[in-house]
Design a protein around this motif. Structure first.
Motif, PDB file in Angstrom:
ATOM      1  N   ALA B  33       0.797  -1.232   0.000  1.00 56.20           N
ATOM      2  CA  ALA B  33       0.000   0.000   0.000  1.00 56.20           C
ATOM      3  C   ALA B  33       0.831   1.285   0.000  1.00 56.20           C
ATOM      4  CB  ALA B  33      -0.959  -0.018   1.186  1.00 56.20           C
ATOM      5  N   PRO B  34       1.831   1.435   0.904  1.00 56.03           N
ATOM      6  CA  PRO B  34       2.579   2.694   0.888  1.00 56.03           C
ATOM      7  C   PRO B  34       3.371   2.889  -0.395  1.00 56.03           C
ATOM      8  CG  PRO B  34       3.535   1.154   2.419  1.00 56.03           C
ATOM      9  CD  PRO B  34       2.253   0.572   1.991  1.00 56.03           C
ATOM     10  N   ASP B  35       3.873   1.781  -0.967  1.00 52.45           N
ATOM     11  CA  ASP B  35       4.589   1.875  -2.236  1.00 52.45           C
ATOM     12  C   ASP B  35       3.670   2.390  -3.317  1.00 52.45           C
ATOM     13  OD1 ASP B  35       6.663   0.956  -0.912  1.00 52.45           O
ATOM     14  OD2 ASP B  35       6.786  -1.005  -1.892  1.00 52.45           O
ATOM     15  N   MET B  36       2.453   1.865  -3.277  1.00 55.81           N
ATOM     16  CA  MET B  36       1.454   2.270  -4.257  1.00 55.81           C
ATOM     17  C   MET B  36       1.212   3.775  -4.182  1.00 55.81           C
ATOM     18  SD  MET B  36      -0.329   0.641  -6.470  1.00 55.81           S
ATOM     19  CE  MET B  36      -1.231   1.467  -7.757  1.00 55.81           C
ATOM     20  N   PHE B  37       1.206   4.296  -2.936  1.00 53.52           N
ATOM     21  CA  PHE B  37       0.947   5.719  -2.775  1.00 53.52           C
ATOM     22  C   PHE B  37       2.063   6.557  -3.368  1.00 53.52           C
ATOM     23  CE2 PHE B  37       1.055   9.664  -0.308  1.00 53.52           C
ATOM     24  CZ  PHE B  37      -0.177  10.136  -0.669  1.00 53.52           C
ATOM     25  N   THR B  38       3.330   6.159  -3.073  1.00 54.64           N
ATOM     26  CA  THR B  38       4.469   6.849  -3.667  1.00 54.64           C
ATOM     27  C   THR B  38       4.378   6.822  -5.186  1.00 54.64           C
ATOM     28  OG1 THR B  38       5.768   6.044  -1.825  1.00 54.64           O
ATOM     29  CG2 THR B  38       6.976   7.000  -3.648  1.00 54.64           C
ATOM     30  N   PHE B  39       4.047   5.641  -5.694  1.00 48.84           N
ATOM     31  CA  PHE B  39       3.920   5.463  -7.134  1.00 48.84           C
ATOM     32  C   PHE B  39       2.889   6.425  -7.705  1.00 48.84           C
ATOM     33  CE2 PHE B  39       2.201   3.367 -10.883  1.00 48.84           C
ATOM     34  CZ  PHE B  39       3.359   2.994 -11.548  1.00 48.84           C
ATOM     35  N   LEU B  40       1.734   6.497  -7.065  1.00 52.62           N
ATOM     36  CA  LEU B  40       0.653   7.346  -7.577  1.00 52.62           C
ATOM     37  C   LEU B  40       1.025   8.823  -7.531  1.00 52.62           C
ATOM     38  CD1 LEU B  40      -2.657   5.780  -6.253  1.00 52.62           C
ATOM     39  CD2 LEU B  40      -1.933   6.103  -8.612  1.00 52.62           C
ATOM     40  N   VAL B  41       1.646   9.240  -6.406  1.00 51.80           N
ATOM     41  CA  VAL B  41       2.010  10.652  -6.279  1.00 51.80           C
ATOM     42  C   VAL B  41       3.013  11.039  -7.354  1.00 51.80           C
ATOM     43  CG1 VAL B  41       3.272  12.271  -4.832  1.00 51.80           C
ATOM     44  CG2 VAL B  41       1.458  10.922  -3.861  1.00 51.80           C
ATOM     45  N   THR B  42       4.052  10.188  -7.534  1.00 50.95           N
ATOM     46  CA  THR B  42       5.054  10.498  -8.546  1.00 50.95           C
ATOM     47  C   THR B  42       4.438  10.501  -9.932  1.00 50.95           C
ATOM     48  OG1 THR B  42       6.425   9.103  -7.162  1.00 50.95           O
ATOM     49  CG2 THR B  42       7.451  10.047  -9.101  1.00 50.95           C
ATOM     50  N   PHE B  43       3.598   9.498 -10.187  1.00 50.59           N
ATOM     51  CA  PHE B  43       2.966   9.398 -11.504  1.00 50.59           C
ATOM     52  C   PHE B  43       2.149  10.652 -11.805  1.00 50.59           C
ATOM     53  CE2 PHE B  43      -0.984   8.273 -13.773  1.00 50.59           C
ATOM     54  CZ  PHE B  43      -0.426   7.974 -15.008  1.00 50.59           C
ATOM     55  N   LEU B  44       1.309  11.069 -10.850  1.00 46.25           N
ATOM     56  CA  LEU B  44       0.468  12.250 -11.081  1.00 46.25           C
ATOM     57  C   LEU B  44       1.321  13.502 -11.248  1.00 46.25           C
ATOM     58  CD1 LEU B  44      -2.623  11.832  -8.777  1.00 46.25           C
ATOM     59  CD2 LEU B  44      -2.540  11.905 -11.262  1.00 46.25           C
ATOM     60  N   SER B  77       5.557   8.995 -17.688  1.00 46.26           N
ATOM     61  CA  SER B  77       5.344   9.164 -16.246  1.00 46.26           C
ATOM     62  C   SER B  77       5.194   7.826 -15.552  1.00 46.26           C
ATOM     63  CB  SER B  77       4.138  10.071 -15.978  1.00 46.26           C
ATOM     64  OG  SER B  77       3.091   9.778 -16.836  1.00 46.26           O
ATOM     65  N   LEU B  78       4.663   6.810 -16.264  1.00 44.61           N
ATOM     66  CA  LEU B  78       4.632   5.463 -15.679  1.00 44.61           C
ATOM     67  C   LEU B  78       6.045   4.968 -15.419  1.00 44.61           C
ATOM     68  CD1 LEU B  78       1.823   3.531 -17.552  1.00 44.61           C
ATOM     69  CD2 LEU B  78       2.004   3.950 -15.111  1.00 44.61           C
ATOM     70  N   ILE B  79       6.944   5.161 -16.414  1.00 49.20           N
ATOM     71  CA  ILE B  79       8.329   4.702 -16.259  1.00 49.20           C
ATOM     72  C   ILE B  79       8.999   5.433 -15.104  1.00 49.20           C
ATOM     73  CG2 ILE B  79      10.594   4.663 -17.344  1.00 49.20           C
ATOM     74  CD1 ILE B  79       9.168   4.304 -20.017  1.00 49.20           C
ATOM     75  N   SER B  80       8.854   6.771 -15.063  1.00 45.64           N
ATOM     76  CA  SER B  80       9.568   7.523 -14.012  1.00 45.64           C
ATOM     77  C   SER B  80       8.980   7.238 -12.632  1.00 45.64           C
ATOM     78  CB  SER B  80       9.562   9.018 -14.317  1.00 45.64           C
ATOM     79  OG  SER B  80       8.312   9.426 -14.763  1.00 45.64           O
ATOM     80  N   ALA B  81       7.658   6.989 -12.557  1.00 48.30           N
ATOM     81  CA  ALA B  81       7.083   6.649 -11.253  1.00 48.30           C
ATOM     82  C   ALA B  81       7.615   5.298 -10.775  1.00 48.30           C
ATOM     83  CB  ALA B  81       5.566   6.624 -11.341  1.00 48.30           C
ATOM     84  N   GLY B  82       7.786   4.353 -11.720  1.00 45.77           N
ATOM     85  CA  GLY B  82       8.352   3.062 -11.348  1.00 45.77           C
ATOM     86  C   GLY B  82       9.769   3.198 -10.836  1.00 45.77           C
ATOM     87  N   MET B  86      11.285   2.600  -6.940  1.00 48.64           N
ATOM     88  CA  MET B  86      12.404   1.713  -6.622  1.00 48.64           C
ATOM     89  C   MET B  86      13.479   2.443  -5.838  1.00 48.64           C
ATOM     90  SD  MET B  86      13.236  -0.758  -9.788  1.00 48.64           S
ATOM     91  CE  MET B  86      12.686   0.258 -11.133  1.00 48.64           C
ATOM     92  N   MET B  87      13.752   3.723  -6.222  1.00 48.34           N
ATOM     93  CA  MET B  87      14.856   4.440  -5.592  1.00 48.34           C
ATOM     94  C   MET B  87      14.439   5.062  -4.263  1.00 48.34           C
ATOM     95  SD  MET B  87      16.477   6.152  -8.927  1.00 48.34           S
ATOM     96  CE  MET B  87      17.768   7.027  -8.090  1.00 48.34           C
ATOM     97  N   LEU B  88      13.270   5.683  -4.216  1.00 50.04           N
ATOM     98  CA  LEU B  88      12.846   6.341  -2.974  1.00 50.04           C
ATOM     99  C   LEU B  88      12.107   5.356  -2.090  1.00 50.04           C
ATOM    100  CD1 LEU B  88      11.465   9.535  -4.690  1.00 50.04           C
ATOM    101  CD2 LEU B  88      13.689   9.275  -3.637  1.00 50.04           C
ATOM    102  N   GLY B  89      10.963   4.878  -2.581  1.00 48.40           N
ATOM    103  CA  GLY B  89      10.246   3.799  -1.923  1.00 48.40           C
ATOM    104  C   GLY B  89       9.746   4.069  -0.522  1.00 48.40           C
ATOM    105  N   LYS B  90       9.986   5.274   0.018  1.00 52.69           N
ATOM    106  CA  LYS B  90       9.566   5.536   1.384  1.00 52.69           C
ATOM    107  C   LYS B  90       8.275   6.330   1.375  1.00 52.69           C
ATOM    108  CE  LYS B  90      13.965   5.620   3.764  1.00 52.69           C
ATOM    109  NZ  LYS B  90      14.982   6.543   4.251  1.00 52.69           N
ATOM    110  N   ALA B  91       7.254   5.789   2.000  1.00 54.78           N
ATOM    111  CA  ALA B  91       5.970   6.480   1.989  1.00 54.78           C
ATOM    112  C   ALA B  91       5.983   7.693   2.917  1.00 54.78           C
ATOM    113  CB  ALA B  91       4.860   5.526   2.394  1.00 54.78           C
ATOM    114  N   GLU B  92       6.945   7.759   3.883  1.00 55.56           N
ATOM    115  CA  GLU B  92       6.973   8.926   4.784  1.00 55.56           C
ATOM    116  C   GLU B  92       7.187  10.207   4.003  1.00 55.56           C
ATOM    117  OE1 GLU B  92      10.227   6.772   6.522  1.00 55.56           O
ATOM    118  OE2 GLU B  92       8.658   5.567   5.623  1.00 55.56           O
TER     119      GLU B  92
END
Lengths: 95, 205, 125
Positions: B33-44, B77-82, B86-92
């Protein structure tokens, strides 16, 4: 001769070039390496400002795109030089 | 969305290529779940930035965006969010974006302080009246992100410039252009940061 | 010379911008050491570029809304304004971080602040 809207920006850009000359003087004079990096950083910001102004003057948006890339690349360069000078002790001071 | 973030299981430590490879598979498969959130924020974030950059690419009468550019933006943006996940991965770190109403209040305050700072610098350049020194302050922020926000905020506000950070204790070393005598530690933090230490805490914790 | 609202706003913005930009450059010579120079250079030039960017955005908005120039390509002026704003945001994020990197590097390289009344960093080394 009438002064248009864009000429105001052009006058500003020429003043920025003058500011760059002043900063360049510090780049040559600077007693320590960090001083030179500060001058370089100032010049980078002024160049970005000049590119924005010239992009508006010539109505070429690509100049502003270049300004974005230049801002980010100059930041990376500043970080890189900072990392380099922090790894060695300042020698110029003691001489 | 708030519930998803507060779950916060510990992230995998990214120290080997196998972990990178595993993360790459995780994007395709099930994500925590937290990874998903990071992914979504970066993607948007990246997608909106791309759309802003290609604004006006379409036929001006019918649409502001060309359909090719929107698809290219989606893929990029899908590629960069992925990669970012991987690099940040921290939901904090991305949790901060849930508090977006605070940013709307924070930005005008920041701009007022920025204007004050520049009038201060103008005064000091013209008169040459300085009293510099490096002081150590204890803002008492717990997270790295909060320290980063505070350090960057006070660099652009009156008379202060962050020099270094004590990683264990979270103390900031601040170059202060006009050092004033202070009695207690709280008074010193107040004099250097103003209300920004409170703001950094509110924004990130 | 046409003194409409855009002209007046742009002259004011460019004058403020140039004042702070040049102040940043002059500050490099007025101040004694690298840290105080960073104060002048970072803050003043960042602030100056905000006003220059706003001047360009005002110009773009003027060209979009001006009834005399309706035949112009509106899209290119929207692009001009948006890209200028993104360049400004890039500067606002990178400049303080760069200043912090230089200050930290200078301290680690052993440059001591001149005229300093207090230096609490020395206790760490």
């Amino acid at each position: 001769m009438s002064i248009g809207h864009l000429d105001v920006i052009l006058i500003g850009v020429s003043l920025l070039a003058f500011g760059m000359l002043i900063s360049l003087l510090r780049l040559f004079l600077g007693p320590t390496s960090p001083d030179r990096v500060v001058a370089l950083d100032t010049i980078n910001t002024l160049v970005v400002g000049m590119m924005i102004g010239l992009g508006a003057f010539y109505e070429q948006v690509i100049l502003i795109d270049i300004a974005i890339v230049y801002a980010i690349l100059s930041f990376v360069t500043t970080l890189f030089i900072a990392r380099y000078i922090s790894s060695r002790k300042e020698k110029e001071e003691s001489q | 969305m708030c519930k998803i973030v507060t779950l916060l299981p510990n992230n995998t430590h990214l120290n080997s290529y196998t972990v990178y490879a595993k993360s790459a598979f995780e994007i395709v498969g099930v994500m925590e779940a937290p990874d998903m959130f990071t992914f979504l924020v970066t993607f948007l974030g990246v997608f909106v930035l791309y759309l802003l950059l290609v604004w006006g690419s379409g036929d001006a009468d019918t649409a502001y965006w060309a359909i090719e550019e929107v698809f290219a933006g989606l893929i990029l943006s899908l590629i960069s969010a992925g990669v970012a996940r991987m690099m940040l991965g921290k939901a904090e770190n991305t949790k901060m974006f849930l508090k977006w109403p605070l940013f709307i209040v924070y930005v005008p305050i920041f701009l007022v302080y920025l204007a004050k700072a520049n009038i201060d610098v103008a005064y000091r350049v013209i008169t040459g009246r300085i009293n510099p020194g490096i002081v150590r302050i204890k803002p008492g922020l717990k997270t790295d992100l909060g320290r980063t926000v505070l350090a960057n905020s006070i660099t652009l506000t009156p008379g202060t410039l962050t020099v270094d950070i004590d990683k264990e204790k979270g103390d900031l070393f601040v170059h202060w252009i006009n050092v004033q005598e202070t009695k207690s530690e709280e008074e010193k933090v107040k004099a250097v940061c103003g209300s920004f230490s409170d703001w950094a805490r509110r924004l990130t914790e | 010379m046409s003194w409409d609202w855009a002209m007046i706003t742009m002259v004011v913005l460019v004058v403020i911008s140039m004042f702070f930009m040049l102040l940043g450059a002059i500050g490099l010579h007025r101040f004694p050491d690298v840290y105080t120079r960073l104060h002048a250079a970072t803050k003043a030039t960042t602030f100056g570029s905000i006003f220059l960017a706003i001047a360009v955005i005002v110009y773009a908005v003027f060209r979009i809304t001006d009834p005399e120039t309706l035949d112009v390509n509106v899209g290119s002026y929207i692009t001009l304004a948006v890209h200028t704003f993104i360049a400004l945001v890039a500067l606002l994020i990178t400049n303080p971080t760069g200043a912090h990197a230089i200050a930290s590097a200078a301290r680690k390289a052993g440059v001591v602040p001149e005229q300093a009344v207090i230096d609490e960093y020395e206790e760490v080394e």
